[in-house]
Design an enzyme around this catalytic site. Structure first.
Site, PDB file in Angstrom:
ATOM      1  N   HIS A  24       0.826  -1.204   0.000  1.00  0.00           N
ATOM      2  CA  HIS A  24       0.000   0.000   0.000  1.00  0.00           C
ATOM      3  C   HIS A  24       0.865   1.260   0.000  1.00  0.00           C
ATOM      4  CE1 HIS A  24      -3.606   2.415   0.961  1.00  0.00           C
ATOM      5  NE2 HIS A  24      -2.743   3.158   1.659  1.00  0.00           N
ATOM      6  N   GLU A  25       1.773   1.340   0.956  1.00  0.00           N
ATOM      7  CA  GLU A  25       2.623   2.524   1.038  1.00  0.00           C
ATOM      8  C   GLU A  25       3.575   2.600  -0.148  1.00  0.00           C
ATOM      9  OE1 GLU A  25       1.951   4.799   3.044  1.00  0.00           O
ATOM     10  OE2 GLU A  25       0.548   3.642   4.275  1.00  0.00           O
ATOM     11  N   HIS A  28       1.960   4.566  -2.959  1.00  0.00           N
ATOM     12  CA  HIS A  28       2.117   6.019  -2.782  1.00  0.00           C
ATOM     13  C   HIS A  28       3.545   6.444  -3.131  1.00  0.00           C
ATOM     14  CE1 HIS A  28      -1.768   6.275  -0.941  1.00  0.00           C
ATOM     15  NE2 HIS A  28      -1.428   5.626   0.166  1.00  0.00           N
TER      16      HIS A  28
END
Length: 345
Positions: A24-25, A28
């Site tokens: 997820h990170e 980004h």
């Protein structure tokens, strides 16, 4: 004494949870780097740092923190004004939209890939054609062997997963089934299914089995697509049912509950384990897209408003809203974690 195998399964579950956060990170981070955003830190976990390393080339700190309940990418200009031309808030709105949504979308993409792997390696494909009755209620209402069920209460179903889920969700009261019988469309009204209860919540229980489908390339592709879209829809509808009160707080799990579920799935076997991982990573993506303060979806709302107004909402106002949302989220997480820990005993 706790068996060594159980400890290993728990560690595996924590590791997988960490991987999902990393993915997820990482979404980004990758798109922030693609658009040349200045980044201070990429962190997995929250709380005090356990390990940290700063890149001499980029100046970005990569850290592992104590509590494996989240992570973050600390971008310059994300929550403050700055003169850095590569700050997050200096980038175009469409670029920031991509950066903010990338983490959730990559989680969902990973879940779709895992679902596809599961279908390809374990092609147990269920149709929507009735093959055998295990009870009498639906048969007495008019359902017949070889009926192809195409709608449940007006909701289109394509594979067995869809069909059984719709009966589980709506079958707590009489429902209508639309079937194809001998080439003709037939509507069977007010079908009553057996009702089961789990954790105080009632569910409909299909009293029939369906025929399997041959694992052809076309059928495998169909199941890959519909299992993935079905999972996303199931998560949205479960959130709706939670908000409307059908499910209580006992149905919600935090990191402790997720770890327990992953541990049990790992002990059950690789298929169950990968299925749970796929559902959790899609769930992580979908929940993060909810338009709530402190979540990625909340930030997307402010970016959309900025795109429409041609100017951003005042940073201090957005900051206060996200802070309030984060405070509520942390309290909710503490309550859920306490519930999960109590449930362990």
């Amino acid at each position: 004494m706790i068996p060594i195998s159980t400890v290993l399964y728990v560690l595996l579950a924590i590791f997988i949870f960490g991987v999902l956060i990393f993915v997820h990170e990482g979404g980004h981070f990758l798109f922030a780097r693609l658009f040349h955003v200045s980044i201070r830190e990429f962190a997995i976990g929250m709380g005090p740092k356990i390990l940290t390393r700063t890149s001499k080339k980029t100046g970005i700190a990569y850290s592992l923190r104590l509590f494996p309940i989240g992570g973050f990418v600390n971008m310059v200009g994300e929550d403050e004004e700055t003169d850095d031309p590569n700050a997050f808030n200096k980038k175009k709105v469409w670029q920031r939209l991509i950066i903010v949504s990338a983490g959730a979308l990559i989680n969902i993409l990973l879940g779709v890939i895992l679902m596809s792997v599961l279908v390809c390696t374990n092609p147990q494909l269920g149709s929507t054609v009735v093959g055998e009755f295990t009870g009498s209620a639906s048969q007495e209402a008019g359902l017949q062997i070889d009926d192809e069920i195409v709608e449940v209460n007006g909701q289109r179903v394509h594979i067995a997963n869809d069909l059984l889920y719709e009966i589980m969700r709506f079958g707590i009261e009489p429902i209508d089934l639309t079937v194809i019988r001998d080439g003709e469309t037939v509507v069977i009204e007010d079908v009553e299914f057996p009702i089961i209860s789990e954790s105080g919540t009632a569910f409909g229980d299909a009293d029939f089995k369906v025929y399997p489908e041959r694992p052809t390339i076309g059928n495998i592709a169909k199941h890959c697509f519909y299992r993935s879209t079905f999972t996303v829809r199931m998560i949205w509808e479960s959130l709706y049912d939670l908000v409307t009160g059908r499910y209580g707080i006992q149905a919600v799990s935090g990191p402790v509950g997720v770890t327990e579920t992953l541990t049990e799935a790992a002990q059950a076997g690789s298929f169950d384990f990968l299925t749970i991982v796929a559902v959790i990573t899609i769930n992580l993506g979908v929940v993060n897209l909810l338009p709530l303060p402190a979540l990625d979806g909340g930030r997307l709302v402010f970016l959309i408003i900025e795109g429409i107004r041609r100017k951003p909402v005042k940073p201090e106002i957005e900051g206060y809203i996200h802070f309030a949302g984060l405070a509520v989220l942390m309290v909710l997480m503490l309550v859920i974690c306490a519930k999960d820990i109590i449930g362990l005993f």
